[in-house]
Design an enzyme around this catalytic site. Structure first.
Site, mmCIF file in Angstrom:
data_model
loop_
_atom_site.group_PDB
_atom_site.id
_atom_site.type_symbol
_atom_site.label_atom_id
_atom_site.label_comp_id
_atom_site.label_asym_id
_atom_site.label_seq_id
_atom_site.Cartn_x
_atom_site.Cartn_y
_atom_site.Cartn_z
ATOM 1 C CE LYS A 125 18.468 -18.715 -49.089
ATOM 2 N NZ LYS A 125 17.833 -17.460 -48.670
ATOM 3 C CG LEU A 141 12.383 -5.413 -49.910
ATOM 4 C CD1 LEU A 141 12.653 -4.541 -51.127
ATOM 5 C CD2 LEU A 141 11.324 -4.793 -49.019
ATOM 6 N N PRO A 142 10.216 -9.410 -49.939
ATOM 7 C CG PRO A 142 7.960 -9.328 -49.385
ATOM 8 C CD PRO A 142 9.136 -8.449 -49.685
#
Length: 291
Positions: A169, A65-66
């Site tokens: 990340k 998802l964004p």
């Protein structure tokens, strides 16, 4: 056959879901985009009419998802109350560490195992099944996820407990954003000092200044391996996505009082770059700001 509910079929998610089908998983997919659903159906996915329907009989749920607000909303309103007790939850979105931890805590309160597993590699790696997964969560859940993650990627790293995947990340992409700007600066300076770009590449790529941004993703057209620079910076990893990740890194740094001056500068540069109309261009197009 293991059933995987895949929620979020954007540029990354569509390739990931496709590889799950190719590797023998029964994939039940859902996205708000009708075009994305049609593409997933053509790839062999079963199509659900809602997230709730997709996850209701799933052994594993994968979400892509964004942003953090979307992850929080979909898990709290549509997933956590509609899955079986043995369902493994894997969020591959790139979001803030705080939200990743909160959603994992909510899952744990319902005795569900959850992993945060953001990816590196971009659209081509998603399509090719060669992504790198940085995974946060319990070791037991990590071991359970090996099969499904291995179908979508070539390297799967257990970064630590909940939130560690997201931390890895954003730290990686902060480093990438800053080194890309430094790589662009170096090529600009070398050219203005009279060095041929290819000659500088041949020297620096084999010297102490070597970086991935130079040797694998050179921002200069016609120099080094094929890269978005050879396609007028189309495709690749959008500048808007780099800005998003740098924003997450700045948010994380503020939360733990970490000093990240180069990261801050990189974030400001990519913010200006996007404001100038370059959001959809590959992030290596930042070199154009130095022209």
């Amino acid at each position: 056959m293991t059933t995987v509910a895949f929620i979020g079929l954007g540029n990354m998610g569509s390739g990931m879901a496709d590889n799950l089908v190719k590797n023998g998983f029964n994939v039940v997919a859902f996205d708000l985009s009708e075009a994305a659903l049609a593409k997933a159906k053509d790839a062999g996915c079963a199509i659900a009419q809602s997230t709730q329907e997709a996850v209701s009989n799933a052994d594993i749920v994968v979400t892509m998802l964004p942003a953090g607000k979307h992850v929080m909303d979909i898990y709290t309103s549509q997933i956590l109350d509609n899955v079986g007790g043995n369902t493994l939850l894997i969020d591959c979105s790139t979001i803030d560490v705080e939200t990743a931890n909160k959603v994992s805590e909510l899952a744990a309160s319902k005795e569900l195992q959850m992993l945060d597993a953001p990816v590196s590699g971009g659209i081509a790696a998603a399509a090719g099944g060669t992504l790198t997964f940085m995974v946060g969560g319990d070791k037991e859940a990590f071991e359970k996820a090996q099969g499904v993650l291995g179908a979508m990627g070539k390297k799967i790293v257990h970064a630590g407990g909940h939130g560690a995947g997201q931390a890895a990340k954003i730290c990686n992409n902060m480093l990438l954003g800053a080194t890309m700007i430094a790589t662009c600066e170096s090529f600009q300076l070398a050219t203005k000092l009279g060095l041929d770009a290819q000659v500088f590449f041949d020297i620096a790529s084999n010297a102490s200044g070597q970086t991935w941004s130079m040797t694998s993703y050179c921002p200069v057209k016609g120099v080094g391996p094929q890269s978005p620079a050879d396609n007028d910076f189309a495709g690749g990893f959008a500048s808007a996505l780099m800005l998003k990740d740098l924003g997450l890194a700045m948010q994380g740094a503020k939360g733990v009082d970490a000093q990240v001056p180069m990261g801050e500068l990189a974030a400001k540069w990519f913010e200006m770059h996007c404001e100038e109309g370059n959001s959809s261009m590959d992030f290596s197009s930042i070199i154009n700001r130095l022209a």
